[in-house]
Scaffold this motif. Sequence first.
Motif, PDB file in Angstrom:
ATOM      1  N   UNK A   1       0.843  -1.203  -0.002  1.00 10.64           N
ATOM      2  CA  UNK A   1       0.011  -0.078   0.056  1.00 10.64           C
ATOM      3  C   UNK A   1       0.819   1.317  -0.125  1.00 10.64           C
ATOM      4  N   UNK A   2       0.593   2.165  -0.984  1.00 14.79           N
ATOM      5  CA  UNK A   2       1.301   3.383  -0.902  1.00 14.79           C
ATOM      6  C   UNK A   2       0.414   4.567  -0.627  1.00 14.79           C
ATOM      7  N   UNK A   3       0.913   5.436  -0.008  1.00 18.01           N
ATOM      8  CA  UNK A   3       0.446   6.898   0.416  1.00 18.01           C
ATOM      9  C   UNK A   3       1.107   8.065  -0.026  1.00 18.01           C
ATOM     10  N   UNK A   4       0.546   8.812  -0.794  1.00 19.51           N
ATOM     11  CA  UNK A   4       1.475  10.031  -1.271  1.00 19.51           C
ATOM     12  C   UNK A   4       1.576  10.936  -0.330  1.00 19.51           C
ATOM     13  N   UNK A   5       2.841  11.669  -0.008  1.00 16.91           N
ATOM     14  CA  UNK A   5       3.326  12.462   1.140  1.00 16.91           C
ATOM     15  C   UNK A   5       3.319  13.850   0.605  1.00 16.91           C
ATOM     16  N   UNK A   6       3.818  13.916  -0.853  1.00 18.26           N
ATOM     17  CA  UNK A   6       4.101  15.264  -1.571  1.00 18.26           C
ATOM     18  C   UNK A   6       3.937  15.217  -3.069  1.00 18.26           C
ATOM     19  N   UNK A   7       3.558  16.470  -3.555  1.00 15.51           N
ATOM     20  CA  UNK A   7       3.346  16.445  -4.926  1.00 15.51           C
ATOM     21  C   UNK A   7       3.886  17.778  -5.584  1.00 15.51           C
ATOM     22  N   UNK A   8       4.777  17.727  -6.557  1.00 16.63           N
ATOM     23  CA  UNK A   8       5.247  18.993  -7.134  1.00 16.63           C
ATOM     24  C   UNK A   8       5.495  18.791  -8.699  1.00 16.63           C
ATOM     25  N   UNK A   9       5.745  19.606  -9.348  1.00 22.24           N
ATOM     26  CA  UNK A   9       6.044  19.532 -10.759  1.00 22.24           C
ATOM     27  C   UNK A   9       7.211  20.382 -11.197  1.00 22.24           C
ATOM     28  N   UNK A  10       7.660  20.006 -12.619  1.00 23.83           N
ATOM     29  CA  UNK A  10       8.648  20.784 -13.227  1.00 23.83           C
ATOM     30  C   UNK A  10       8.088  20.799 -14.708  1.00 23.83           C
ATOM     31  N   UNK A  11       7.929  22.388 -15.020  1.00 26.19           N
ATOM     32  CA  UNK A  11       7.216  22.474 -16.353  1.00 26.19           C
ATOM     33  C   UNK A  11       8.377  22.618 -17.330  1.00 26.19           C
ATOM     34  N   UNK A  12       7.725  22.819 -18.541  1.00 31.18           N
ATOM     35  CA  UNK A  12       8.766  22.800 -19.720  1.00 31.18           C
ATOM     36  C   UNK A  12       9.449  24.205 -19.754  1.00 31.18           C
ATOM     37  N   UNK A  13       8.836  25.094 -19.147  1.00 28.13           N
ATOM     38  CA  UNK A  13       9.424  26.541 -19.027  1.00 28.13           C
ATOM     39  C   UNK A  13       9.316  26.767 -17.727  1.00 28.13           C
ATOM     40  N   UNK A  14      10.310  27.611 -17.342  1.00 35.43           N
ATOM     41  CA  UNK A  14      10.480  28.419 -16.021  1.00 35.43           C
ATOM     42  C   UNK A  14      11.584  27.520 -15.258  1.00 35.43           C
TER      43      UNK A  14
END
Length: 344
Positions: free
Chosen positions: A97-110
């Motif tokens: 069983x997996x539980x997410x602790x954090x979420x983020x992203x890296x976009x194609x710009x920035x």
Amino acid sequence: MTVQDLRDVLHAHGEGPAPANPVRNEQIQVRIRRIRLRRRLGAGTAVLAIAALGFPLLSGTAEPGPQITTATQPSGPSAASGAAELPERFTSPDGTEYRRLALTAIKRTGSETAKVTIPVTGRPLDVAGICTSGGTTGGSPRVRIDGINMGGYFGPCDKEMRLLPLTLPPGARDRITLTFDAKRSGTACVRADGKGPCEPVKPERAAWTLGVYEWTPPERPVEPKAPRALPRRIDGYSLADSSTGTWPREKSATFRVLGDGRPLGVDQICTGDLADRLWFAYRVNGKDSSSSGSCGVWKKGSFPMAMTTFTVPKGKQVTITVTLRMRGEATNRPVRWSVGLFRR
């Protein structure tokens, strides 16, 4: 790009002790990429050559020496494949069983980096990534923990979620900060026919959705299905012997060989949710061969060949010992393996 292409880039050991041969990993990476490209691409097909990648994978244990895997695509969270988001919770086929602790992203710009802070719960941790668009030659996110480079390479951009084991640095308490860094580290070029000059390619930056999960081991071990039968012949090599087992019950295989002056090869495939995290090292007559390899997962298509080769003088008897080691925690998550000895 298939999951098995992740084996093209073997894992370096983040900030750990250097191996006896400091360039060993690079030498193996070049050899395996050459094999993969030769088998995957025919004459007249564009060839993408990536040099000086510099993308180590997550080190999965505190042990010295090379840490592999290949990278890792989980067999469990297939429901998330193709999704632009990472699920809050999921259960892999072996019951983990997996539980997410954090979420983020890296976009194609920035910004090419992203940070998350998570609590230290004492449970095993994985980092997850989905490449949501572009990025055939751009950087793949690496990972730092509280500023310490722990490695982290998700491989080529595709739309399947991948999980990599995360090992905390000594002394980690309460909360840690992870930095995902997708800055480009390398060059790329293309040969139109596989023979001409390699023309530089402008990198195409990828967009990534990234997260951190804690997981709870299944209550009891779930035995994976047996690997497919090894091929009798492959690229001029014939299968001479084989050995099978289930990690962690069996952690080694031994072959006794009378040399005929021609090359010998060793290759391996595995099944199980953590198959890509199993690492194989080879010794000849008790001496470290300075070679090692990951475990392929052969579900379909051609055999994921990434053979380690040896040359034994004619008439000489040698013993080749293959030892297995797992990256990261794997409580109640066995892996079935099959190792083949091939003769040229």
